[in-house]
Design a protein around this motif. Sequence first.
Motif, PDB file in Angstrom:
ATOM      1  N   PRO A 216       6.606  -9.639   7.468  1.00 47.84           N
ATOM      2  CA  PRO A 216       5.641  -8.581   7.126  1.00 47.84           C
ATOM      3  C   PRO A 216       6.295  -7.246   6.771  1.00 47.84           C
ATOM      4  O   PRO A 216       7.227  -6.809   7.438  1.00 47.84           O
ATOM      5  CB  PRO A 216       4.823  -8.420   8.415  1.00 47.84           C
ATOM      6  CG  PRO A 216       5.773  -8.809   9.500  1.00 47.84           C
ATOM      7  CD  PRO A 216       6.662  -9.880   8.923  1.00 47.84           C
ATOM      8  N   GLU A 217       5.781  -6.640   5.713  1.00 48.87           N
ATOM      9  CA  GLU A 217       6.256  -5.309   5.322  1.00 48.87           C
ATOM     10  C   GLU A 217       5.233  -4.309   5.835  1.00 48.87           C
ATOM     11  O   GLU A 217       4.052  -4.399   5.468  1.00 48.87           O
ATOM     12  CB  GLU A 217       6.347  -5.253   3.799  1.00 48.87           C
ATOM     13  CG  GLU A 217       7.157  -4.100   3.311  1.00 48.87           C
ATOM     14  CD  GLU A 217       7.311  -4.143   1.793  1.00 48.87           C
ATOM     15  OE1 GLU A 217       7.001  -3.140   1.158  1.00 48.87           O
ATOM     16  OE2 GLU A 217       7.720  -5.204   1.267  1.00 48.87           O
ATOM     17  N   ALA A 218       5.657  -3.372   6.689  1.00 45.33           N
ATOM     18  CA  ALA A 218       4.699  -2.427   7.293  1.00 45.33           C
ATOM     19  C   ALA A 218       4.096  -1.524   6.224  1.00 45.33           C
ATOM     20  O   ALA A 218       4.792  -1.088   5.308  1.00 45.33           O
ATOM     21  CB  ALA A 218       5.411  -1.591   8.348  1.00 45.33           C
ATOM     22  N   LYS A 219       2.809  -1.294   6.348  1.00 43.61           N
ATOM     23  CA  LYS A 219       2.151  -0.370   5.414  1.00 43.61           C
ATOM     24  C   LYS A 219       2.072   0.999   6.088  1.00 43.61           C
ATOM     25  O   LYS A 219       1.296   1.204   7.003  1.00 43.61           O
ATOM     26  CB  LYS A 219       0.723  -0.859   5.103  1.00 43.61           C
ATOM     27  CG  LYS A 219       0.685  -2.242   4.440  1.00 43.61           C
ATOM     28  CD  LYS A 219       0.764  -2.145   2.934  1.00 43.61           C
ATOM     29  CE  LYS A 219       0.864  -3.515   2.272  1.00 43.61           C
ATOM     30  NZ  LYS A 219       2.179  -4.167   2.422  1.00 43.61           N
ATOM     31  N   VAL A 220       2.920   1.881   5.655  1.00 40.82           N
ATOM     32  CA  VAL A 220       2.951   3.225   6.252  1.00 40.82           C
ATOM     33  C   VAL A 220       2.755   4.244   5.140  1.00 40.82           C
ATOM     34  O   VAL A 220       3.251   4.067   4.024  1.00 40.82           O
ATOM     35  CB  VAL A 220       4.310   3.484   6.966  1.00 40.82           C
ATOM     36  CG1 VAL A 220       4.238   4.736   7.824  1.00 40.82           C
ATOM     37  CG2 VAL A 220       4.702   2.304   7.817  1.00 40.82           C
ATOM     38  N   ASP A 221       2.040   5.321   5.475  1.00 44.91           N
ATOM     39  CA  ASP A 221       1.714   6.359   4.481  1.00 44.91           C
ATOM     40  C   ASP A 221       2.947   7.018   3.871  1.00 44.91           C
ATOM     41  O   ASP A 221       3.975   7.135   4.518  1.00 44.91           O
ATOM     42  CB  ASP A 221       0.915   7.492   5.159  1.00 44.91           C
ATOM     43  CG  ASP A 221      -0.503   7.030   5.446  1.00 44.91           C
ATOM     44  OD1 ASP A 221      -0.862   5.945   4.954  1.00 44.91           O
ATOM     45  OD2 ASP A 221      -1.216   7.755   6.175  1.00 44.91           O
ATOM     46  N   GLY A 222       2.770   7.495   2.666  1.00 45.16           N
ATOM     47  CA  GLY A 222       3.771   8.332   2.000  1.00 45.16           C
ATOM     48  C   GLY A 222       5.141   7.679   1.948  1.00 45.16           C
ATOM     49  O   GLY A 222       5.276   6.520   1.582  1.00 45.16           O
ATOM     50  N   TYR A 223       6.142   8.468   2.337  1.00 43.96           N
ATOM     51  CA  TYR A 223       7.521   7.969   2.288  1.00 43.96           C
ATOM     52  C   TYR A 223       8.023   7.571   3.671  1.00 43.96           C
ATOM     53  O   TYR A 223       9.216   7.413   3.873  1.00 43.96           O
ATOM     54  CB  TYR A 223       8.430   9.043   1.681  1.00 43.96           C
ATOM     55  CG  TYR A 223       7.983   9.504   0.316  1.00 43.96           C
ATOM     56  CD1 TYR A 223       7.901   8.613  -0.745  1.00 43.96           C
ATOM     57  CD2 TYR A 223       7.616  10.826   0.095  1.00 43.96           C
ATOM     58  CE1 TYR A 223       7.469   9.017  -1.996  1.00 43.96           C
ATOM     59  CE2 TYR A 223       7.181  11.254  -1.153  1.00 43.96           C
ATOM     60  CZ  TYR A 223       7.104  10.339  -2.188  1.00 43.96           C
ATOM     61  OH  TYR A 223       6.683  10.743  -3.416  1.00 43.96           O
ATOM     62  N   ASN A 224       7.089   7.396   4.605  1.00 47.35           N
ATOM     63  CA  ASN A 224       7.501   7.017   5.959  1.00 47.35           C
ATOM     64  C   ASN A 224       7.723   5.512   6.078  1.00 47.35           C
ATOM     65  O   ASN A 224       7.288   4.732   5.216  1.00 47.35           O
ATOM     66  CB  ASN A 224       6.454   7.475   6.985  1.00 47.35           C
ATOM     67  CG  ASN A 224       6.467   8.987   7.151  1.00 47.35           C
ATOM     68  OD1 ASN A 224       7.486   9.615   6.892  1.00 47.35           O
ATOM     69  ND2 ASN A 224       5.364   9.551   7.553  1.00 47.35           N
ATOM     70  N   PHE A 225       8.400   5.120   7.168  1.00 48.41           N
ATOM     71  CA  PHE A 225       8.733   3.709   7.401  1.00 48.41           C
ATOM     72  C   PHE A 225       8.363   3.296   8.825  1.00 48.41           C
ATOM     73  O   PHE A 225       8.243   4.137   9.712  1.00 48.41           O
ATOM     74  CB  PHE A 225      10.246   3.486   7.271  1.00 48.41           C
ATOM     75  CG  PHE A 225      10.830   3.889   5.961  1.00 48.41           C
ATOM     76  CD1 PHE A 225      10.748   3.040   4.858  1.00 48.41           C
ATOM     77  CD2 PHE A 225      11.480   5.106   5.826  1.00 48.41           C
ATOM     78  CE1 PHE A 225      11.301   3.412   3.645  1.00 48.41           C
ATOM     79  CE2 PHE A 225      12.039   5.479   4.617  1.00 48.41           C
ATOM     80  CZ  PHE A 225      11.947   4.632   3.521  1.00 48.41           C
ATOM     81  N   SER A 226       8.264   1.978   9.010  1.00 51.22           N
ATOM     82  CA  SER A 226       8.122   1.423  10.359  1.00 51.22           C
ATOM     83  C   SER A 226       8.833   0.073  10.351  1.00 51.22           C
ATOM     84  O   SER A 226       8.632  -0.737   9.448  1.00 51.22           O
ATOM     85  CB  SER A 226       6.643   1.224  10.692  1.00 51.22           C
ATOM     86  OG  SER A 226       6.534   0.352  11.801  1.00 51.22           O
TER      87      SER A 226
END
Length: 342
Positions: A216-226
């Motif tokens: 799974p690729e995390a869906k995080v806002d903007g240019y952020n990561f998880s």
Amino acid sequence: MKMTKYTLFTKTPIVFDSDCYIMAIESSCDETACAIVKNGRDVIANVVASQIKTHAKFGGVIPEIAAREHLEAINAVIDEAFKQSGLAPEKISAFAGTVGPGLVGCLLVGLNAAKTLALVYDKPFIGVNHLNAHLCGNYIDTDLEPPYIALLVSGGHTQIIDVKSFSEQTIIGETIDDAVGEAYDKVARLIGLPYPGGPVLDKLAKDGNPYAFKLPEAKVDGYNFSFSGLKTAVLRLVKSFDGKDLPVNDICASFQECVSSTLFKKVKKALEASGYRQVVIAGGVAANSEIRRKIFELEKDGYRVNAPLMKYCTDNAAMVASCAYFNTNTFDDVDVEVFSRA
Ligand code: KG4
Ligand code: ZN
């Protein structure tokens, strides 16, 4: 590059232009390093004493042991740097040291050594931020100048930075949980690889199928990561094999594909939004073959892409010296205290 710094006792001005030699010391984590860099770009001496073997036994860095090993190594590392350069200490224009972020007990060793050298030889002292230093690894042996977008990926940080000028940078995206290097090291441990897991996992991934498992690729806002969800997904995948015939190469390759494509997409988006024509990668994880490959693909779209040589990606003091030269955002007060977090 014209900038004036002052010696500690006699307040003699030292102009940073041609023939400026900076000796820097780095000891924020598990590498004791000392380097001498001329005019921010030419490495005259570069010495790194790694403690990886010591910490591998414990599966991670033990701060107290690391600090003690820095103490044991520091004098020899400094002597070796002087020897490599052939320069007398009086020829050094300024002494620099990493102030933070990092392990406090470790930082204290290198920073106090740098301050002491500056006091003894009556030269300017320059305190450097470790993360800024990683970016400056890109100035070594190049003619790179800002503006550019930087992807900074290390054991403790994952950031996309808008570098407007040598001293003006804005973090526009970062991880909301694990850093990329941390995710690599944790996943490596899950599948039984030695510390530090990043380089080993990278190697094993080369013989695996990157599309064997859909992670799974995390869906995080903007240019952020998880990256913590991905780590949990790998844990579940490993458990599903119940200890039998673990397809290690395929797991490594699938994990690496997921991480590198997430990083790539966000960097590309940031680059397009910035209007800049240059992008760099920095930090220990910038040594990763697949992350490098994907980011360098941007050259096909006409962007200038830069990544430091492997030895200037992982912790080293040459990048600290370069930062002391180029970045005016430094801590030049000899009373500056170390700090652990950015
Ligand atoms: O920047 P660095 O030397 O130290 C910190 O400031 O954190 O980065 C160390 C991190 C470790 O997590 C290590 O596993 C990772 O960089 N690393 C890699 C690779 N080489 C080092 N991760 C993935 N692929 C690599 N080839
Ligand atoms: Zn680092």
